[in-house]
Design an enzyme around this catalytic site. Structure first.
Site, PDB file in Angstrom:
ATOM      1  N   CYS A 135       0.775  -0.942  -0.300  1.00 32.31           N
ATOM      2  CA  CYS A 135       0.143   0.206   0.093  1.00 32.31           C
ATOM      3  C   CYS A 135       0.781   1.593   0.336  1.00 32.31           C
ATOM      4  CB  CYS A 135      -1.242   0.125   1.132  1.00 32.31           C
ATOM      5  SG  CYS A 135      -1.761   2.221   1.234  1.00 32.31           S
ATOM      6  N   CYS A 138      -0.589   4.236   1.902  1.00 31.35           N
ATOM      7  CA  CYS A 138      -0.687   3.799   3.777  1.00 31.35           C
ATOM      8  C   CYS A 138       1.104   4.497   4.021  1.00 31.35           C
ATOM      9  CB  CYS A 138      -0.718   2.941   4.563  1.00 31.35           C
ATOM     10  SG  CYS A 138      -2.316   2.281   3.205  1.00 31.35           S
ATOM     11  N   ASP A 139       2.242   3.381   3.304  1.00 33.15           N
ATOM     12  CA  ASP A 139       3.855   3.511   3.818  1.00 33.15           C
ATOM     13  C   ASP A 139       4.189   3.981   3.043  1.00 33.15           C
ATOM     14  OD1 ASP A 139       2.514   1.824   5.472  1.00 33.15           O
ATOM     15  OD2 ASP A 139       3.234   0.356   4.032  1.00 33.15           O
TER      16      ASP A 139
END
Ligand code: NDP
Length: 311
Positions: A135, A138-139
């Site tokens: 992701c 997200c990261d």
């Protein structure tokens, strides 16, 4: 034990919330169990540019908040619980959750979506959260001025690669064939981006280095010659597709070899009367937010008609 619900909906992506909007407006007082990833896959995407009605685009999380608000406005109840067992052999159906609750329902709408797949490399799981991610949204932030590899050649991979250029100093894409699967517009965006290097006919066959406790590089294999080489990097992002979240129903509902739930042709009804499936857990072909919403609507209408026919 709670009363028997008319309609229980598993999952809270576009399919689940659309089913909830329609079921609520049909006075079926649906309960939505939001599942492990409330809001579904769109909550880990960046901008949604292809959902009609949002000409300027909208972020995935914002869109899913709107879906939820619309479902609740008409009387849906949303609980942040995750189903871990179902009993579909007799009616009312029973659904058990990790919170220890049991719900009974007359009609069950399954919209449990899909989750990212991994390559299955031995080091991949060990280094998850230590440089391996599925992701970028997200990261990505953790890879400021770092070098990252993205695996895959579909729309997700192109989107992730483009997004990662906001942070990383270099983005490399490992594409196992010599063409993208992605749509022309997404592929062109990647090809036009000077920060992205595409490695065609290239598979990632190992993640280095478990002994370092973080990603330090990848082993790359030329898929045409089998020649191997290593490349230094700080992050590895997988974007190689998704697997339907349907293990819960194994042995109780028909599914194909990948795990997609099988419904009647052109319908959302499964072979078990009163159980309907919609969205990415049932659709292996389109897999779009807008088509998931469409089948969610269809499932609620089918459930409503089925319930009516029972009385
Ligand atoms: P896709 O199935 O479309 O693409 C998967 C990609 O990963 C392909 O390039 C595939 O290669 C590759 N791949 C699969 N398995 C492996 C493996 N083991 N090793 C290396 N590479 C592998 O999945 P996506 O998640 O990209 O997209 C899913 C759907 O969502 C699509 O319909 C897409 O259009 C849509 N989508 C739309 C977006 C948008 O419009 N904003 C954004 C993201 C997704 P190969 O081609 O060789 O099979």
């Amino acid at each position: 034990m709670t009363d028997v619900l008319k309609t229980l909906i598993l999952g809270s992506g576009p399919a689940g919330y659309t089913a909830a909007i329609y079921a609520a407006r049909a006075n079926l007082a649906p309960l939505v169990l939001a599942g492990q990833q409330p809001g579904g896959q769109l909550t880990i995407t960046s901008d949604v540019e292809n959902y009609p009605g949002f000409p300027e685009g909208i972020t995935g999380p914002e869109m899913m908040e709107k879906f939820k608000a619309q479902a609740e406005r008409f009387g849906s109840t949303v609980l942040f619980e995750h189903a871990d067992a179902v009993e579909l052999g007799s009616r009312p159906f029973r659904v058990h959750t990790t919170a220890g609750n049991e719900y009974r329902c007359e009609a069950l709408i399954i919209s449990t979506g899909a989750s990212a797949t991994y390559l299955g490399l031995p080091n991949e799981q060990a280094l998850q959260g230590r440089g391996v991610s599925a992701c970028a949204t997200c990261d990505g932030f953790f890879f400021k001025n770092k070098v990252v590899y993205v695996v895959g050649g579909g729309d997700s991979a192109c989107e992730e690669a483009s997004f990662l250029t906001k942070f990383a100093s270099e983005v490399h894409m490992a594409v196992r064939r010599d063409v993208f699967r992605a749509s022309k517009i997404m592929a062109q965006r990647v090809l036009d981006n000077p920060k992205i290097t595409v490695h065609w006919n290239t598979a990632v066959t190992d993640v280095l280095d478990v002994s370092a406790g973080k990603v330090t590089g990848v082993e790359l294999t030329d898929t045409t010659t089998d020649a191997k080489r290593t490349a230094a990097c700080d992050g590895l992002f997988l974007a190689i597709g998704h697997k339907p979240n349907t293990e819960l129903f194994r042995g109780q509902l028909e599914m194909d070899e990948v795990g997609y739930l099988i419904t009647k042709p052109g319908r959302t009804a499964t072979a078990v009367p009163g159980v309907f499936a919609c969205g990415d857990c049932q659709d292996s072909f389109y897999r779009q937010a807008v088509t998931a919403a469409g089948t969610g609507c269809a499932a609620a209408i089918e459930a409503e008609r089925w319930l009516e026919a029972q009385h």
